[in-house]
Enzyme design. Sequence first.
Site, PDB file in Angstrom:
ATOM      1  NE  ARG A   1      -2.333   0.672   3.648  1.00 64.38           N
ATOM      2  CZ  ARG A   1      -1.530   1.176   4.591  1.00 64.38           C
ATOM      3  NH1 ARG A   1      -1.002   2.390   4.441  1.00 64.38           N
ATOM      4  NH2 ARG A   1      -1.241   0.482   5.673  1.00 64.38           N
TER       5      ARG A   1
ATOM      6  CE  LYS B   1     -12.499   7.712 -18.614  1.00 61.98           C
ATOM      7  NZ  LYS B   1     -12.291   7.634 -17.177  1.00 61.98           N
TER       8      LYS B   1
ATOM      9  CE1 TYR C   1     -16.964  11.158 -15.313  1.00 61.46           C
ATOM     10  CE2 TYR C   1     -15.429  11.456 -13.482  1.00 61.46           C
ATOM     11  CZ  TYR C   1     -16.319  10.668 -14.194  1.00 61.46           C
ATOM     12  OH  TYR C   1     -16.550   9.383 -13.788  1.00 61.46           O
TER      13      TYR C   1
ATOM     14  CG  ASP D   1      -9.229  15.759 -15.526  1.00 57.85           C
ATOM     15  OD1 ASP D   1      -8.510  15.105 -16.292  1.00 57.85           O
ATOM     16  OD2 ASP D   1     -10.287  15.318 -15.041  1.00 57.85           O
TER      17      ASP D   1
END
Length: 392
Positions: free
Chosen positions: A54, A205, A107, A180
């Site tokens: 982690r 994406k 978004y 972004d």
Amino acid sequence: MTDQTSRQGFSTRAIHAGQEPDPRTGAVVPAIYQTSTYKQDGVGGFREGYEYSRSANPTRTALEECIADLEGGARGFAFASGLAGEDAIMRGLLGPGDHMVVPTDAYGGTYRLVAKVQQRWGVDHSLAKVSQPDAIRGEIRPGVTKMIWLETPTNPLLGIADIAAIAEIAHEAGALLVVDNTFASPYLQQPIALGADIVVHSTTKYVGGHSDVVGGAVVVAPQIAVPEYADAAERIAFHQNSMGGVAGPMDSWLTLRGLKTLAVRMERHCDNAERVVEFLRGRSDVTHVNYPGLDSHPGHDVAAKQMRRFGGMVSFQVEGGEQRALDIVGSTKLWILGESLGGVESLIEHPGRMTHASVAGTELEVPSDLIRLSVGIEDVDDLVADLEQAMG
């Protein structure tokens, strides 16, 4: 990023940054370190800093180093999704009483995070058109606004923000600029070079590019323009580890593999999108086409200045209203009706009912006759033919 690396081209760095051949075996592809923990050489004696996956994992480290290099940043972070990265930015750098400016064309998931999650923790927000720097300036609350959030191009109306101009506005106000860069990808646009402090991606994406992995990335600039946030990378690192929304080793490996071909894929996405736009503009039943490569697009000049090319995303409106739009997206055979974007396959969707349903009834609501296309890398004649038969 070494001096030698900084002089190399994008594709060279995408293939080699953070990805030296394995010193033990000579393997040229980074290993998938599918492990949760690591043997310590005595209590607290971590090998190369690895203790628990982690906190850090060698496969994830390779991805983080590579995407930081490609964005011209000092440090990168890989997350389990783009929204996990966004959450780490907001929670790591904002607190109760702070204010942020977000796009009117954003978004839906980002707006939901801001309006439904961050708002409950005392972070206020206001909306502004990213294409209008003065509108953003007008929403700044002196001493309270700590962050300006941009998408450019925006989702799904393909609005364009002048990153350099808005960076000046943000920094004059003592606010960070977060961009972004998902729609453009690191290949088409470099926000940090234009003054952004932080870049965020849904690596699901274009970065991953094959619709086979969900992920996110955050890259922090070498120098943060707002002294109050000079330790932004450390704050984000702390929250990444504390909240645990990290990219797993297999997901990191798939995303890193996608980066290797990003440049060649983006060129094909752009080529195909331009042909699709040409087809749409030739139809009398298409009332409007959103694509920053068009001279008629209000953000064309800015996009031409700050982007290498204009991307693979297109949206358009049709005569006949919402039902006609729904009929079209349901009639394609090659274009796949589905959410997401940026994969090698072409996708078609109705934003109002799909990706942006969560903003219905708000200032971010999108036109009901809008169709969004993620133009893939198939043979473009086949893509055009399929649109033509679907539109009748």
